[in-house]
Structure formats: C-alpha cells, structure tokens
Design a protein around this motif. Structure first.
Motif: not given
Length: 173
Positions: A102-120
C-alpha cells in the motif's frame, strides 16, 4: 537492484550476464508510468523490466511487471503459492513472485486511501516445470520481487516504503 537480488537472478537464470533491454525499463520509468496511469481507468498494468539471456544461450525472459489493485488482498491464494510476510501480501512459487504493498504518497494522492500496487516477477517461455531446489527458487523470486518493490516504493515516495522491510522476509507466514 540489490546485491541479494543480483545473486537471486543468477540462481533463477543460471547466468550473471544479460542482454540490454529498452531504456524505458527502469524503476524511475516504471514509477512514472504508474503515476501517469493511476487515474486512467483504462490502464492498470504495465511492464517494469525485462531480463533477457545473452544471445546464444537458452531462450527465456524474466518479466517484472506492475499493476494497480483496487484494494488490499482478500481471499486465499492458489495452492501453488507460499505466503510470505512482506507488504500487504507476498505470494511466491518456483517460477514467480508477487508483492503487493500500500502506498500513501503525494504523487498518488487519493482521498479514498492508499494506492495498492502489485509487483510481479515471472519467468516467461518456460515449457516445463522448474527443476532443482524449489525452496531456493522461491526465495530467489521473492528476493527479486522485494528488491524491485522496495525500489518502486522509494521512487514513488510511499510513506514507510509501503510497509516493505529493508531486507526480504523469506520465512513463510
């Protein structure tokens, strides 16, 4: 890529030499692509890196990809996966690994919460099941996936590096 990930690549591929891939395959470019795609509902995945064997050696490629997940993981993984305690979820098999954070970042500002990123990390073009020390292969894939995930989290400036540890955790959950 960490020194441990470089050793892991050698275990996975049997080589420490690789062909150059396109200049677009860098952590910085993958992070920029993710930021650009973050608000685009049509784009939810992309290539981060491809590793090719030298010309004249067995043909296969290792692909490192990113994708956007809509939420934290839920449910049970497929039986072939081992779960590790890294990020929101880390799943490893003898021919692939996936790290979700989960990523909370100013680059990915989302009022709904953190971005969820999957690296495969997946080996492509493998016509038969992996051979050799399966535990070592799982650890190698997990190490490469962790290294790229941590680098991506740092590049995106995720709070607390997306919850990823500084070193890979290879003990099953």
């Amino acid at each position: 890529m960490s020194a441990d990930a470089a050793k892991a690549l050698k275990l996975i591929t049997g080589s420490s030499r690789f062909e150059a891939s396109a200049k677009k395959y860098t952590v910085a470019q993958a992070a920029a692509d993710f930021v650009k795609a973050f608000w685009d509902p049509k784009v939810y995945r992309g290539d981060a890196c491809r590793v090719y064997m030298p010309i004249g050696t067995p043909d296969f490629q290792l692909r490192i990809t990113w994708r956007r997940a809509h939420s934290a993981p839920s449910g049970n993984p497929a039986q072939k996966f081992t779960v590790l305690k890294m990020g929101e979820e880390t799943l490893v098999a003898a021919d692939m690994a996936h790290v979700q954070f989960a990523c909370k970042s100013g680059k990915l500002a989302d009022p709904l919460g953190p971005a969820h990123i999957v690296i495969g990390v997946e080996r492509w073009g493998m016509p038969k099941p992996p051979e050799g020390d399966i535990k070592a292969l799982k650890n190698a894939y997990a190490t490469v996936a962790h290294s790229f995930s941590l680098a991506m989290a740092k590049e995106l400036r995720c709070e607390k590096n997306g919850g990823l540890p500084a070193k890979p955790v290879l003990i099953p959950a």
